[in-house]
Enzyme design. Structure first.
Site, mmCIF file in Angstrom:
data_model
loop_
_atom_site.group_PDB
_atom_site.id
_atom_site.type_symbol
_atom_site.label_atom_id
_atom_site.label_comp_id
_atom_site.label_asym_id
_atom_site.label_seq_id
_atom_site.Cartn_x
_atom_site.Cartn_y
_atom_site.Cartn_z
ATOM 1 N N GLU A 1 2.475 -15.797 4.849
ATOM 2 C CA GLU A 1 2.767 -16.098 3.600
ATOM 3 C C GLU A 1 3.782 -17.094 3.578
ATOM 4 O O GLU A 1 4.650 -17.156 4.585
ATOM 5 C CB GLU A 1 3.065 -14.795 2.731
ATOM 6 N N ASN B 1 -2.346 -12.815 8.114
ATOM 7 C CA ASN B 1 -1.785 -13.540 7.034
ATOM 8 C C ASN B 1 -0.464 -13.899 7.172
ATOM 9 O O ASN B 1 0.588 -13.223 7.741
ATOM 10 C CB ASN B 1 -2.120 -13.067 5.652
ATOM 11 N N GLU C 1 -8.078 -14.625 8.230
ATOM 12 C CA GLU C 1 -9.356 -14.906 8.594
ATOM 13 C C GLU C 1 -9.146 -16.537 9.086
ATOM 14 O O GLU C 1 -9.780 -16.876 10.369
ATOM 15 C CB GLU C 1 -10.413 -14.922 7.557
ATOM 16 N N CYS D 1 -11.632 -13.615 1.169
ATOM 17 C CA CYS D 1 -11.537 -14.268 -0.170
ATOM 18 C C CYS D 1 -12.521 -15.608 0.083
ATOM 19 O O CYS D 1 -13.249 -15.886 1.080
ATOM 20 C CB CYS D 1 -10.159 -15.041 -0.312
HETATM 21 N N1 THU Z 1 -5.313 -12.045 2.341
HETATM 22 C C1 THU Z 1 -6.049 -12.504 3.674
HETATM 23 O O1 THU Z 1 -5.392 -12.622 4.740
HETATM 24 N N2 THU Z 1 -6.986 -12.156 3.840
HETATM 25 C C2 THU Z 1 -8.149 -11.660 2.882
HETATM 26 O O2 THU Z 1 -9.302 -11.621 3.033
HETATM 27 C C3 THU Z 1 -7.860 -11.552 1.427
HETATM 28 C C4 THU Z 1 -6.326 -11.780 1.432
HETATM 29 C C5 THU Z 1 -3.909 -12.241 2.334
HETATM 30 C C6 THU Z 1 -3.513 -13.435 1.621
HETATM 31 C C7 THU Z 1 -2.151 -12.871 1.095
HETATM 32 O O3 THU Z 1 -1.144 -13.039 2.186
HETATM 33 C C8 THU Z 1 -2.312 -11.565 0.866
HETATM 34 O O4 THU Z 1 -3.364 -11.186 1.653
HETATM 35 C C9 THU Z 1 -2.458 -11.050 -0.666
HETATM 36 O O5 THU Z 1 -3.411 -11.730 -1.110
#
Ligand code: THU
Length: 165
Positions: A68, A66, A79, A116
Site C-alpha cells: 500500500e 499487497n 496478485e 479485483c
Molecule cells: N487487495 C489485494 O491485494 N488483492 C485483492 O484481490 C483484493 C484487494 C488489496 C489491495 C489493498 O491493499 C487491500 O487489499 C484493500 O483493498
C-alpha cells in the site's frame, strides 16, 4: 423500437473444496505459501493482508503481497506484485497456477478472496501471453476454497490482444 436478436447467457464454473486439506498436496503447498506471503504484506491503511503464490511451468514459485501507499492508488495488489515479479524473473515461462489468500485485522474472513478487476485483467494477460490457462485457487482465512480453471470464469468477455491486431 430496438431489435434484440438473442440473449447471451454466460456460465462460469468453480470447483469448491470444504477446506485446504481437500486440495492436492502441491496445491495445499501453494495455498500455504500464499498464506505465508500475506504475513509480510504492507497494508498499514486497509489492515487487509493479501498473499499470492504463483506456480510456474518450470516449478518455480514466486510470491507477492499487497503493497500500500499513503497515496492510495499508488499501491498494488498481491496478485499483480506476484505475477509481474514472475514475468520479470522468468519471461517466457508460463504461469500454471496462482493461489490467493487473505487475512483482515478486524474480522475473520470465511469467504474465498477473489481478485479485483485490475488483477483479473493482469492474470488474463498472462494466459494470452503464454496461450495457457491459469488455475486460480481462492481462499480466505478459513472456510471454503474456490478454484477456477481459467481466468475466463472470472473475466468473461475480456479485452485482450485480439482487438489490437
Ligand atoms: N487487495 C489485494 O491485494 N488483492 C485483492 O484481490 C483484493 C484487494 C488489496 C489491495 C489493498 O491493499 C487491500 O487489499 C484493500 O483493498
Amino acid at each position: 423500437m430496438s431489435k434484440q436478436i438473442e440473449k447471451l447467457t454466460l456460465h462460469s464454473e468453480f470447483e469448491v473444496y470444504a477446506s485446504e486439506a481437500d486440495l492436492l498436496p502441491e496445491e495445499q503447498d501453494l495455498v500455504k505459501k500464499a498464506k505465508e506471503a500475506l504475513q509480510a504484506a504492507y497494508a498499514p491503511y486497509s489492515h487487509f493482508f493479501v498473499g499470492a503464490a504463483v506456480l510456474l511451468g518450470n516449478g518455480e514459485v514466486i510470491i507477492g503481497n499487497n503493497q500500500e501507499n499513503a497515496a492510495y492508488p499508488s499501491g498494488l495488489c498481491a496478485e499483480r506484485v506476484a505475477i509481474f515479479h514472475a514475468g520479470a524473473r522468468f519471461p517466457g515461462v508460463p504461469v500454471k497456477t496462482i493461489a490467493i489468500s487473505c487475512k483482515a485485522q478486524n474480522q475473520v474472513i470465511n469467504d474465498p478472496v477473489s481478485p479485483c478487476g485490475a488483477c483479473r485483467q493482469a492474470i488474463a494477460e498472462y494466459e494470452t501471453r503464454y496461450a495457457s490457462p491459469i488455475r486460480i485457487i481462492m481462499s480466505g482465512e478459513s472456510g471454503k476454497i474456490y478454484v477456477a480453471n481459467s481466468i475466463e470464469a472470472l473475466l468473461p468477455l475480456m479485452f485482450n490482444r485480439k482487438y489490437l491486431k
